[in-house]
Design a protein around this motif. Structure first.
Motif, short mmCIF file in Angstrom:
data_model
loop_
_atom_site.label_atom_id
_atom_site.label_comp_id
_atom_site.label_asym_id
_atom_site.label_seq_id
_atom_site.Cartn_x
_atom_site.Cartn_y
_atom_site.Cartn_z
N GLU A 168 89.68 -75.97 117.79
CA GLU A 168 89.43 -76.11 116.34
C GLU A 168 89.73 -74.78 115.65
O GLU A 168 89.44 -73.72 116.20
CB GLU A 168 87.94 -76.43 116.10
CG GLU A 168 87.49 -77.77 116.64
CD GLU A 168 87.83 -78.91 115.68
OE1 GLU A 168 87.81 -78.66 114.46
OE2 GLU A 168 88.13 -80.02 116.17
N PHE A 169 90.27 -74.88 114.43
CA PHE A 169 90.53 -73.65 113.65
C PHE A 169 89.52 -73.52 112.54
O PHE A 169 89.22 -74.48 111.85
CB PHE A 169 91.94 -73.70 113.06
CG PHE A 169 92.95 -73.04 113.93
CD1 PHE A 169 93.32 -71.72 113.69
CD2 PHE A 169 93.52 -73.70 115.00
CE1 PHE A 169 94.23 -71.09 114.51
CE2 PHE A 169 94.45 -73.08 115.82
CZ PHE A 169 94.80 -71.77 115.58
N ASP A 170 89.00 -72.34 112.38
CA ASP A 170 88.09 -72.08 111.27
C ASP A 170 88.81 -71.05 110.38
O ASP A 170 88.81 -69.86 110.66
CB ASP A 170 86.77 -71.52 111.84
CG ASP A 170 85.86 -70.98 110.76
OD1 ASP A 170 86.12 -71.27 109.58
OD2 ASP A 170 84.90 -70.26 111.10
N ASN A 171 89.48 -71.56 109.35
CA ASN A 171 90.29 -70.67 108.51
C ASN A 171 89.54 -70.27 107.23
O ASN A 171 89.05 -71.13 106.52
CB ASN A 171 91.60 -71.35 108.10
CG ASN A 171 92.51 -71.55 109.29
OD1 ASN A 171 92.35 -70.91 110.32
ND2 ASN A 171 93.46 -72.46 109.16
N GLN A 172 89.45 -68.97 106.97
CA GLN A 172 88.87 -68.52 105.69
C GLN A 172 89.92 -67.64 105.06
O GLN A 172 90.00 -66.43 105.32
CB GLN A 172 87.59 -67.75 105.94
CG GLN A 172 86.46 -68.67 106.34
CD GLN A 172 85.15 -67.93 106.52
OE1 GLN A 172 84.96 -66.84 106.00
NE2 GLN A 172 84.26 -68.53 107.27
N LEU A 173 90.76 -68.29 104.24
CA LEU A 173 91.91 -67.57 103.69
C LEU A 173 91.68 -67.20 102.23
O LEU A 173 90.80 -67.75 101.57
CB LEU A 173 93.17 -68.43 103.84
CG LEU A 173 93.41 -69.00 105.25
CD1 LEU A 173 94.65 -69.85 105.28
CD2 LEU A 173 93.54 -67.87 106.26
N ALA A 174 92.48 -66.28 101.73
CA ALA A 174 92.37 -65.89 100.32
C ALA A 174 93.78 -65.70 99.79
O ALA A 174 94.68 -65.31 100.55
CB ALA A 174 91.60 -64.58 100.22
#
Ligand code: ADP
Length: 333
Positions: free
Chosen positions: A212-218
């Motif tokens: 699973e990917f947990d992406n926190q992008l900006a």
């Protein structure tokens, strides 16, 4: 030892240059000093000529002049000898200094040549492995008189696998070998788009391992080359997947730290031993995974390419890793 003769050639050139300068200066000093001696002598004789004759003095002006001339000749001779000694000293000192200077000058060139040779040797070795596998499979197949169509298919499929390995390797080698940086024009690129594009390229691999990917992008813009940046994050994400167990998760973050844009890729995989950390960016370096359950394909070229892309963007890459717990790769722009 081709470098020994190069050291000597460079040393000779340095010594010749130093000696040419020293000799030229010596000639000029000799000329000026000789002229000064003659001029000083002339002045002295004129002074004596103007003095009242002292009958108590038993030497004539002519004798005085001859004595002065002799002294001048002697002074010039001493000057010449001193200058010869001085030049001999310069020759000895410059030979020693030039040898060390030549060694120091050639050190980076020597290191880069040795690196190049190592690279060529490692590349040939890596290319030989799949080629040997293809050759031996074909030879065994040809020798087998009862080879069925199914066997031939199996053989061709295996050959195709080796060929695709060769293709991957040659692409990676080409990327490392050619200096394409000069042709690249930097533009404003969205890091978020870059990460998403890289993620899409590795999504299938992650799916296969149920990661699973947990992406926190900006949405942060930086100046760079988009396709190289995508490649950089594909390498990092691909490694994170490769060296993680099934059903684990990977975090991907874009953040601003101390006025710098950072991208963090955090996995909970096998981690990297402290003794391997200084080498993982070296070409063809692969940590010993024999004690780990993870069997990962690769040639040890990914991180060298990643490092090159990072350097191209004047960025930096840092790693925090704990064996058995996971790794965190941080790219700072
Ligand atoms: P490759 O993955 O093809 O072996 P790389 O240059 O990408 O080559 O990586 C070099 C080595 O660094 C790998 O062989 C592996 O031992 C180690 N490594 C890289 N990324 C990770 C990671 N996320 N977790 C654990 N080990 C890693």
């Amino acid at each position: 030892m081709p470098f020994k003769s190069t050291y000597l050639k460079l040393t000779t050139s340095y010594v010749l240059i130093i000696m040419a300068i020293s000799l030229s200066f010596s000639i000029v000093i000799h000329r000026i000093s000789s002229a000064e001696i003659d001029r000083g002598l002339g002045r002295q004789i004129n002074i004596y000529r103007g003095m009242p004759i002292n009958p108590a003095l038993s030497i004539s002006f002519e004798q005085l002049e001859a004595a002065r001339l002799k002294q001048a000749e002697e002074s010039k001779k001493r000057l010449t000898i001193n200058l010869i000694y001085f030049n001999l000293l310069i020759l000895i000192l410059s030979s020693v200094a030039s040898y060390f200077l030549a060694k120091w000058t050639l050190k980076p060139i020597k290191e880069s040549m040795e690196g190049q040779n190592r690279f060529t040797a490692d590349a040939s070795h890596e290319l030989r492995t799949p080629l040997t596998a293809i050759r031996s499979e074909i030879e065994v197949g040809l020798r087998d008189k009862k080879l069925t169509i199914a066997d031939s298919r199996k053989l061709l499929t295996s050959n195709l696998e080796e060929i695709s390995k060769l293709e991957t390797l040659s692409k990676a080698l080409l990327k490392l070998a050619n200096g394409e940086e000069g042709l690249i024009k930097f533009k404003e690129v969205s890091l978020e788009e870059v990460i998403i594009e890289a993620y899409e390229k590795v999504a299938k691999l992650a799916e296969a391992k149920k990661i699973e990917f947990d992406n926190q992008l900006a949405d942060i813009q930086i100046s760079g080359d988009k396709s190289s940046l995508v490649e950089l994050f594909v390498i990092l994400l691909d490694n994170a997947i490769k060296y993680s167990p099934t059903k684990s998760n990977i975090e991907c973050r874009i953040l601003n730290v101390d006025d710098k844009v950072c991208v963090k890729i955090i996995d909970h995989g096998i981690g990297i031993k402290a003794s391997d950390l200084p080498h993982i960016f070296d070409r063809f370096y692969r940590a010993d995974l024999s004690r780990s359950k993870e069997k990962a394909d690769g040639y040890g070229l990914g991180l060298s390419i990643a490092k090159r892309i990072v350097e191209m963007h004047k960025a930096s890459i840092l790693i925090n890793s704990t064996p058995g717990k996971g790794s965190e790769f941080v790219v700072k722009f």
